[in-house]
Design an enzyme around this catalytic site. Structure first.
Site, PDB file in Angstrom:
ATOM      1  CE  LYS A 221      -9.602  37.822 -41.244  1.00 47.73           C
ATOM      2  NZ  LYS A 221     -10.378  36.712 -42.091  1.00 47.73           N
ATOM      3  NE  ARG A 255      -5.315  32.086 -38.307  1.00 44.57           N
ATOM      4  CZ  ARG A 255      -4.813  33.181 -39.071  1.00 44.57           C
ATOM      5  NH1 ARG A 255      -5.671  34.238 -38.899  1.00 44.57           N
ATOM      6  NH2 ARG A 255      -3.668  33.219 -39.388  1.00 44.57           N
TER       7      ARG A 255
END
Length: 274
Positions: A221, A255
């Site tokens: 991210k 995740r």
């Protein structure tokens, strides 16, 4: 700490890994990469062989300013792949990343085991009652607004305290609807600045008091690659560093795009903790 997935009890005494399978053309990292059934099957098989406990399928990108996708298009993207994977890999545990109750209902009917809702029911008031009727695990994330508006909603008086209160309300709402298996996700990158993401990360263990599995999703991210002034393609090492920190501070599920490396993080941190 356990959840019931399709009659199978999942024990979180050892953290689990959730592999990401994006079916969207505009995901921030691997959008459009898996264009046909053969590529999807190969990608899924690779993640399962590397140790993924769950496969998370998404048909609507939730990156900031993501394009709107109709319910019909999301169903068209997701349901055939859920059926394909459930038929090809009979023991697979599929999570479907959707905030729409109809998508959730059709996904479970097609063979999915978990619903992963970025809005915790805030974008579809039928979602929580639907999950209660379906009696499946519900993964609820903290977010404000929608993927299109969330980055304009980053003002907090006390970030962690407000997220804690949010989960208190949402967990009670879920229990009232008859949902028995709940997973919480603090929502890194969703209605939070880079600085707020790191502030939240440092206080991750606060959420352990709910005594529910905690999912952390920071794979490649922007909080990582922007901090390091690089790109998502070059953010695997950064992902492993923060995944390790997350595991040491209470994360029960990672995740990730890169399953092998996440499984290695789990194995090594287990050696440090026990």
């Amino acid at each position: 700490m356990t959840i019931n997935c399709k009659g199978k009890l999942i024990d979180f005494s050892v953290p689990k890994v959730m592999g990401i399978l994006n079916l969207t053309p505009d995901s921030f990292y691997d959008g459009g990469k898996y264009k046909n059934q053969d590529e999807i099957l190969l990608r899924t098989e690779k993640m399962l062989n590397e140790g993924a406990n769950f496969i998370d399928i998404g048909g609507y990108s939730s990156k900031p300013n993501a394009s709107f996708v109709t319910e019909e298009e999301e169903i068209k993207r997701v349901i055939p792949i859920v059926k394909l994977l459930a038929e090809t890999f009979p023991d697979i545990l599929i999570s479907v990343d959707s905030f729409r109750a109809k998508v959730a209902q059709e996904s479970i009917a097609a063979g999915a085991a978990i619903i992963n809702d970025i809005s915790a029911g805030n974008l579809d008031d039928k979602m929580i009652p639907t999950i209660g009727k379906l009696q499946v695990p519900y993964l609820m994330m903290h977010m404000r607004g929608t993927p299109q508006t969330m980055q304009t909603k980053t003002t907090y008086n006390n970030l962690t305290q407000e997220i804690n209160y949010y989960f208190s309300q949402k967990i009670q709402e879920a229990y009232n609807a008859g949902i028995n298996d709940i997973i919480i996700d603090p929502g890194f990158g969703f209605a939070k600045t880079t600085e707020q993401n790191f502030e939240l990360f440092k206080q991750l263990d606060i959420f352990k008091h709910f005594q529910l599995p905690i999912l952390v999703g920071i794979s490649r991210k922007s909080m990582l690659y922007k901090t390091l002034e690089t790109t998502p393609d070059n953010a695997l090492n950064a992902t492993s560093v923060l995944n390790t920190y997350a595991l040491l501070n209470g994360a029960n599920i990672l995740r990730v795009h890169d399953v092998k490396e996440a499984v290695e993080c789990v194995k090594l941190t287990q050696k440090l903790m026990f």
